[in-house]
Design an enzyme around this catalytic site. Structure first.
Site, PDB file in Angstrom:
ATOM      1  CB  SER A 125      36.990  49.299  40.959  1.00 10.32           C
ATOM      2  OG  SER A 125      35.512  49.333  39.057  1.00 10.32           O
ATOM      3  CE  LYS A 126      31.471  46.512  44.482  1.00  3.68           C
ATOM      4  NZ  LYS A 126      30.119  46.396  45.473  1.00  3.68           N
ATOM      5  NE  ARG A 127      33.333  51.478  37.783  1.00  2.00           N
ATOM      6  CZ  ARG A 127      32.453  52.191  39.682  1.00  2.00           C
ATOM      7  NH1 ARG A 127      31.261  51.984  39.941  1.00  2.00           N
ATOM      8  NH2 ARG A 127      33.957  52.997  39.811  1.00  2.00           N
ATOM      9  CD  GLN A 128      40.547  46.551  38.605  1.00  2.00           C
ATOM     10  OE1 GLN A 128      39.826  46.727  39.645  1.00  2.00           O
ATOM     11  NE2 GLN A 128      41.691  45.538  38.346  1.00  2.00           N
ATOM     12  CG  PHE A 173      32.319  39.786  39.028  1.00  2.00           C
ATOM     13  CD1 PHE A 173      31.634  39.443  39.842  1.00  2.00           C
ATOM     14  CD2 PHE A 173      32.885  40.917  38.172  1.00  2.00           C
ATOM     15  CE1 PHE A 173      30.827  41.020  40.405  1.00  2.00           C
ATOM     16  CE2 PHE A 173      31.961  42.007  38.360  1.00  2.00           C
ATOM     17  CZ  PHE A 173      31.511  42.566  39.276  1.00  2.00           C
TER      18      PHE A 173
END
Ligand code: GLU
Length: 507
Positions: A275-278, A282
């Protein structure tokens, strides 16, 4: 969501150049929304597009799908392009580089979408919808109350021309919706095989042009893939459900669709969705932490298939050589982020082996050392020697800034009385080693130096060899553990090693 998917291995798979249309060259695109910075999943999609393009002598396009103005993140557009450059997979055409099919930001192509919407309104495959937000909200609430998935009920499809004219003359706000008709075409996905999704039986007609005059994803994506002569769409499997809508749009325009290849989902090792929330997925985070681009591409290709089995340490030219779309599996791919340091260790060693990349590493290290040890200067040859001798032991270049390696840059403080607590022969040992170093000064090498140290120090009566080593390690580094004594001396050089020993003996 009901998807009929048959993986049909009997049918030929792989590259199919589009025939009959305008595409006679492989052209692929990476089309992120600049609503955030590039993450591992995005890099994976970009990388597979890049490698597919290069493999087939084609073009790799970066197109920014920035029509959702409320979700734009400042700096994300530039960040995405910077990251592709950093990763060594630069686009051939992009907002920054330009190209024959620009502009490459959707927000600058509004006239094309308006033209396209006009075409669909004229051929009756799209219609103006005047439903108010309040009505749409009511529809949603009712559906939820009935435990159904909310969907638009297509009411405005049935407005008469007179009703439309009346609403337009009253200047009522409207959006444009596309008519989803039954019987979405089936298509042969280059990874998943034959696929069909009867989207009209599940969803209401989607908005293609919003009230603010901006298109939604589906319209802009299809118009641009067509106008940019995209031949193959390689994207994550999460977009598979949109493809039926896209194919209906192509049919409504009378355009030939590109070929599709949906890449398997990327999952964490435990099966959860990446998930991008991890925050740590990035790419800029990895870049800042000192990971090499080769490391990330290698990790991605090892978990994503498409190459000759799993094998750590492949660089871009090798990956390019091995890549075949037919080798991409339809199973979800697992990413083991905990193995990143090991991947980096391998790729850092490879970079140290290459004279050209080694020179870059030396400059990088000089810069960070200068920042840390303000008034010291660091000799290029010395840094090079360290890199060559420590190769294979370093996961990150910045490991060399850790306290374990500070002896390389500053002399440790060592006192003779502390050495005496290890051995009464501390002075004899020191002098003996100084003698060895002075003798072998010019032609010192790791092997002969280890041998000489062993021969001479094993002869001491009162001090065990292992204690002598401990004592020398303390003199040279101030530490209890680390590289072998011979390696430390080779790294520091004979002169510096002699001085450290003499200083300790006279302290
Ligand atoms: N803008 C979409 C995204 O954010 C593009 C999906 C596609 O490749 O069609 O990933």
């Amino acid at each position: 969501m009901r998807l009929l998917r048959t993986v049909c291995s009997a049918l030929p798979r792989g590259v199919r150049r589009c025939s009959g249309g305008t595409h006679n060259k492989v052209r692929v695109r990476f089309a992120p929304s600049p609503t955030g910075f590039l993450h591992l999943g995005g890099l994976r999609t970009a990388f597979y597009n890049y490698i597919f393009a290069k493999k087939h002598g084609g073009d790799f396009i970066l197109r920014l799908e920035d029509t959702d103005r409320s979700r734009l993140v400042p700096g994300a557009a530039e960040g995405i392009e910077d990251t592709l450059e950093w990763a060594g997979i630069p686009p051939d055409e992009s907002p920054r580089r330009g190209g024959m099919f620009g502009p490459y930001e959707q927000s600058k192509r509004l006239n094309l979408y308006h033209e396209a919407v006009q075409t669909l309104l004229e051929n009756d495959t799209a219609y103006r919808c005047f439903c108010t937000p309040q009505r749409l909200e009511l529809l949603k609430k009712e559906a939820l109350r009935n435990k159904e998935t909310p969907r638009y009920d297509n009411r405005c499809r049935h407005l008469t021309t007179a009703q439309i004219q009346d609403k337009l003359s009253k200047k009522l706000p409207f959006v444009v919706r596309f008519q989803l008709v039954e019987g979405a075409p089936s298509f042969k996905d280059l990874v998943l095989g034959w696929t069909q999704h009867d989207v009209a039986s599940i969803e209401g007609d989607p908005v293609i042009l919003k009230g603010d005059g901006f298109p939604t994803y589906h319209l802009a994506n299809v118009v641009d893939d067509h106008k940019m002569a995209v031949s193959h769409v390689l994207r994550g499997e999460e977009w598979l459900v949109s493809t039926a809508k896209h194919l209906l749009l192509y049919r409504a325009f009378g355009w030939q669709p590109p070929s599709y290849a949906h890449l398997p989902l990327l999952l964490n090792k435990d099966g959860s969705k990446l998930s991008k929330r991890q925050g740590d997925i990035f790419i800029q985070h990895y870049e800042k932490s000192g990971y090499l681009p080769d490391t990330l591409l290698d990790l991605i290709s090892n978990c994503g298939s498409g190459f000759l089995g799993n094998q750590k340490g492949r660089t871009l030219p090798e990956l390019l050589e091995q890549f075949k779309l037919e080798r991409v599996s339809s199973h979800s791919a697992f990413v083991d982020l905990s193995s990143l340091p090991e991947y980096n260790r391998i790729h850092l060693s490879k970079r140290i082996d290459s004279i050209e990349s080694r020179a870059e590493l030396i400059t990088q290290l000089q810069t960070v050392l200068q920042e840390k040890y303000k008034d010291l200067t660091f000799n290029k040859d010395y840094i090079e020697r360290i890199l060559i001798l420590r190769k294979g032991h370093l996961c990150m270049l910045t490991d060399l800034l850790s306290s374990n390696y500070s002896y390389l840059w500053i002399r440790p403080s060592v006192y003779l009385k502390d050495l005496h607590s290890l051995s009464n022969e501390a002075t004899e040992i020191g002098n003996l080693v100084v003698g060895i170093l002075q003798k072998s000064h010019n032609d010192m090498n790791l092997e002969t130096l280890s041998k000489d140290l062993k021969i001479h120090l094993q002869q001491l009566k009162a001090t065990k060899y292992s204690v002598s080593m401990k004592l020398l390690r303390r003199i040279l580094s101030g530490l209890e553990a680390g590289p072998s004594i011979a390696e430390m001396m080779m790294t520091l050089g004979p002169q510096e090693s002699i001085e450290r020993i003499q200083n300790a003996l006279s302290s």
